[in-house]
Design a protein around this motif. Structure first.
Motif, short mmCIF file in Angstrom:
data_model
loop_
_atom_site.label_atom_id
_atom_site.label_comp_id
_atom_site.label_asym_id
_atom_site.label_seq_id
_atom_site.Cartn_x
_atom_site.Cartn_y
_atom_site.Cartn_z
N MET A 1 0.86 -1.20 0.00
CA MET A 1 0.00 0.00 0.00
C MET A 1 0.89 1.24 0.00
N PRO A 2 0.53 2.27 -0.82
CA PRO A 2 1.37 3.46 -0.87
C PRO A 2 1.49 4.11 0.49
N GLN A 3 2.66 4.62 0.78
CA GLN A 3 2.90 5.29 2.04
C GLN A 3 2.79 6.79 1.85
N ARG A 4 2.26 7.47 2.86
CA ARG A 4 2.17 8.92 2.78
C ARG A 4 3.56 9.53 2.90
N PRO A 5 3.77 10.69 2.28
CA PRO A 5 5.08 11.32 2.39
C PRO A 5 5.35 11.78 3.81
N ALA A 6 6.57 11.67 4.23
CA ALA A 6 6.94 12.12 5.57
C ALA A 6 6.81 13.63 5.66
N TYR B 1 -10.87 5.88 -0.62
CA TYR B 1 -11.04 4.75 -1.53
C TYR B 1 -9.93 4.70 -2.58
N SER B 2 -9.46 5.87 -3.01
CA SER B 2 -8.41 5.90 -4.03
C SER B 2 -7.13 5.26 -3.52
N PHE B 3 -6.92 5.26 -2.20
CA PHE B 3 -5.76 4.62 -1.59
C PHE B 3 -6.07 3.18 -1.15
N HIS B 4 -7.20 2.65 -1.60
CA HIS B 4 -7.64 1.30 -1.19
C HIS B 4 -7.79 1.22 0.33
N GLU B 5 -8.16 2.32 0.95
CA GLU B 5 -8.28 2.42 2.40
C GLU B 5 -9.76 2.43 2.78
N ASN B 6 -10.22 1.34 3.38
CA ASN B 6 -11.63 1.24 3.76
C ASN B 6 -11.84 1.16 5.28
N ARG B 7 -10.77 0.90 6.02
CA ARG B 7 -10.92 0.78 7.47
C ARG B 7 -11.30 2.12 8.10
N THR B 8 -10.61 3.18 7.71
CA THR B 8 -10.90 4.49 8.29
C THR B 8 -12.32 4.95 7.99
#
Length: 595
Positions: free
Chosen positions: A1-6, A441-448
């Motif tokens: 999964m892509p990581q957010r920039p620091a 959703y664009s980050f395939h993130e559904n838990r949040t």
């Protein structure tokens, strides 16, 4: 999964990670502006039509769709009013939408589109075989859910409207019986609603956005014809709210309403073929692909269930209010009106954004995700903000003008408008929440989103129960609309800091500055609308004429003042909207006419 920039580091796409204000016009036309960071070879997400142009095409189709949808509501308010038959019809007609969304709708929205975009970028055949497998899996799932839902029609009616019944032979018992009969006609719509959504997702990932917005027009035209035919053969419902319908009239409403969505779905087939999708079933379903969908959909189920429970509580509370307190028919009509201003722009922008943001997120181009989100919020808000402010005030006279006919009284029509006006106050947070979810959703993130949905559920249910127990019976449905506004505001407030952790920046200062200017631009028009209503009310009694004069003079003047103030305040999004509309009409005017 892509990581957010620091924090403090440049995003992987080479963007500046900041406000981007120096490229203001370019971002509105093409997020990121100028030459793509890859030196001119744009990835799949960038080869789609740009956001402004795609949104224009979809907004036009959605405008026509929602205008005919508005006419559909108008016809059915005239035909059914807000009494027992209207409550039975609207309760049952809600079931297919609810079941579809609970079981599959959220998955199609949050899971399928990002996966189709990824397959189109990664697979040698640009995701064609993968799309065919998804299509086959979707058809099987939809058919299964539809059969089960139809078999459970009576228990589902009891779940949503179990507080509507009575002793044999009473109007309450008849209302419940009619509701069950309607449910058998309406629940098969699940399959076709799902097909419409699934095929629309495939078209969106291929850059074909317009058909999804235009095909509902066909549905609305069919149902409008059914409503008109019902009035012709059955007559109007009695103003006392009791049920007066023949078996033939019941079948006409049941079959005709379902026929509309069937034709709507079939109308997408030729569009798909022109887009190069064969709709050929593929039975080589891969366990790994199904597992990915299941894993991504797992948390989404929690979000969908939370929304479903919230709608269930609101529907039961509205039914508890009864026809004398507005009931679910009033709630449903006001909700349909509430969707109009949001859908004309909000849905159009969202449909164009999700495939783009999914591509940018896959490429770890976080500044372009931010730019897409910022552009979407500001482009939608330039219409949604004045709509929220003016409709909150003018909703009651608007509905007095439109619905004080047929089976509906002036008092009932005004109450629909008051509920609609309360809903309208929540337009901006509702739109913002929907756009924020698409970033997740664009980050395939559904838990949040699932966790946010659970918090929204708690807030909404508490608000609904307070409305039921603390407000007079005649104000309960207005309280439900206020509770919904509070729930969507909660979602927007919670989502913002959580998205910042993912993207790093949401262009918050620029969005806030635009929203503040838009709200300031509405203030003179708001004052004008209040003054107009007071003056007209001192001369005319409540009714269609009062509503017409208030809307034409008060609403028209408010919009003109908003346009003037938007230019004075230098609202860039309004300038671009006017330029885009003028350019489109100019092209239509200069286009040669073939005989």
């Amino acid at each position: 999964m892509p990581q957010r920039p620091a924090p403090g580091r440049r995003p992987p796409d080479g963007g500046d990670g900041g406000d981007g204000g120096e490229n203001r016009t370019q971002i509105l036309e093409y997020p990121g502006g100028g030459t793509p960071p890859d030196g001119g070879r744009r990835p799949a997400a960038d080869t789609q039509p740009n956001l402004t142009r795609s949104s224009q095409v979809m907004a036009l189709g959605t405008l026509v769709s929602r205008a005919t949808g508005f006419l559909r509501t108008f016809v059915f308010v005239a035909a059914l009013g807000t009494g027992r038959l209207a409550i039975a019809y609207n309760n049952s007609n809600t079931l297919p939408n609810t079941i579809y969304y609970l079981m599959l709708g959220g998955i199609f929205t949050s899971v399928v589109v990002p996966l189709l975009v990824k397959a189109a970028k990664d697979d040698p055949d640009r995701g064609e075989a993968y799309a065919e497998r998804i299509f086959t899996l979707g058809v099987i799932s939809l058919f299964t859910v539809t059969v089960i839902g139809t078999a459970l029609a009576a228990p589902l009616v009891d779940l949503y409207a179990g507080n509507i019944n009575g002793p044999p032979g009473s109007q309450g018992a008849m209302e419940h019986h009619v509701m069950v009969l309607f449910a058998y006609f309406f629940i098969p719509q699940i399959f076709f609603y799902g097909m419409d959504s699934l095929l629309g997702a495939i078209l969106n990932t291929r850059g074909r956005f317009g058909a999804n917005m235009w095909t509902p027009v066909i549905n609305n035209v069919v149902v409008i014809a059914v409503g008109g035919l019902f009035i012709a053969v059955q007559g109007l419902q009695p103003r006392d709210g009791n049920i007066a319908i023949s078996p033939g009239g019941l079948k006409l409403l049941g079959i005709g309403t379902t026929l509309g969505i069937v034709i709507q779905s079939i109308a997408l087939f030729p569009v798909l073929r022109r887009a190069g999708f064969s709709m050929r079933p593929r039975w080589d379903l891969r366990g790994a692909e199904v597992s990915v969908i299941g894993r991504m959909a797992g948390w989404m189920v929690f979000y969908v269930v939370s929304q479903w429970l919230g709608n269930l509580v609101a529907q039961r509370v509205a039914n508890a209010a009864g026809a004398g307190g507005g009931g679910y028919a009033t709630y449903s009509y006001a909700w349909q009106l509430f969707q109009l201003p949001y859908a004309v722009v909000g849905i159009s922008v969202i449909s164009a954004l999700l495939p783009r943001m999914s591509g940018h997120a896959t490429d770890r181009r976080y500044s372009l995700v931010r730019d897409d989100f910022s552009t979407g919020v500001r482009l939608a808000s330039v219409i949604v903000v004045p709509a929220a402010v003016f409709l909150a005030v003018l909703g009651a006279p608007l509905c007095e003008f439109l619905f004080s006919i047929g089976s509906d009284s002036v008092q009932d029509a005004r109450y629909i408008g008051e509920v609609f006006g309360m809903f309208a106050l929540g337009l901006v947070p509702f739109m913002l929440t929907q756009l924020q979810l698409r970033v997740f959703y664009s980050f395939h993130e559904n838990r949040t989103p699932a966790i946010i949905g659970m918090v929204m559920l708690v807030v909404g249910v508490i608000g609904d129960l307070v409305a039921l127990h603390a407000l007079p019976r005649g104000q309960v449905v207005i309280g439900l609309a206020a509770a919904y506004d509070l729930m969507t505001l909660t979602g927007a407030v919670l989502s913002w800091p959580l998205l910042l952790r993912r993207v790093g920046s949401l262009d918050g200062w620029r969005i806030t500055r635009s929203l503040v200017r838009m709200f300031l631009a509405t203030l003179p028009g708001l004052v004008f609308a209040f003054v107009t209503m007071a003056v007209v009310g001192s001369v005319l009694h409540a009714g269609p004429l009062y509503g017409l004069v208030s809307i034409v003079v008060g609403g028209g003047g408010a919009l003109l003042l908003y346009a003037f103030c938007a230019r004075v305040l230098g609202i860039d999004e309004f300038r671009i909207l006017v330029r885009s509309v003028a350019g489109r009409f100019g092209r239509l005017h200069n286009k040669p006419v073939s005989m």
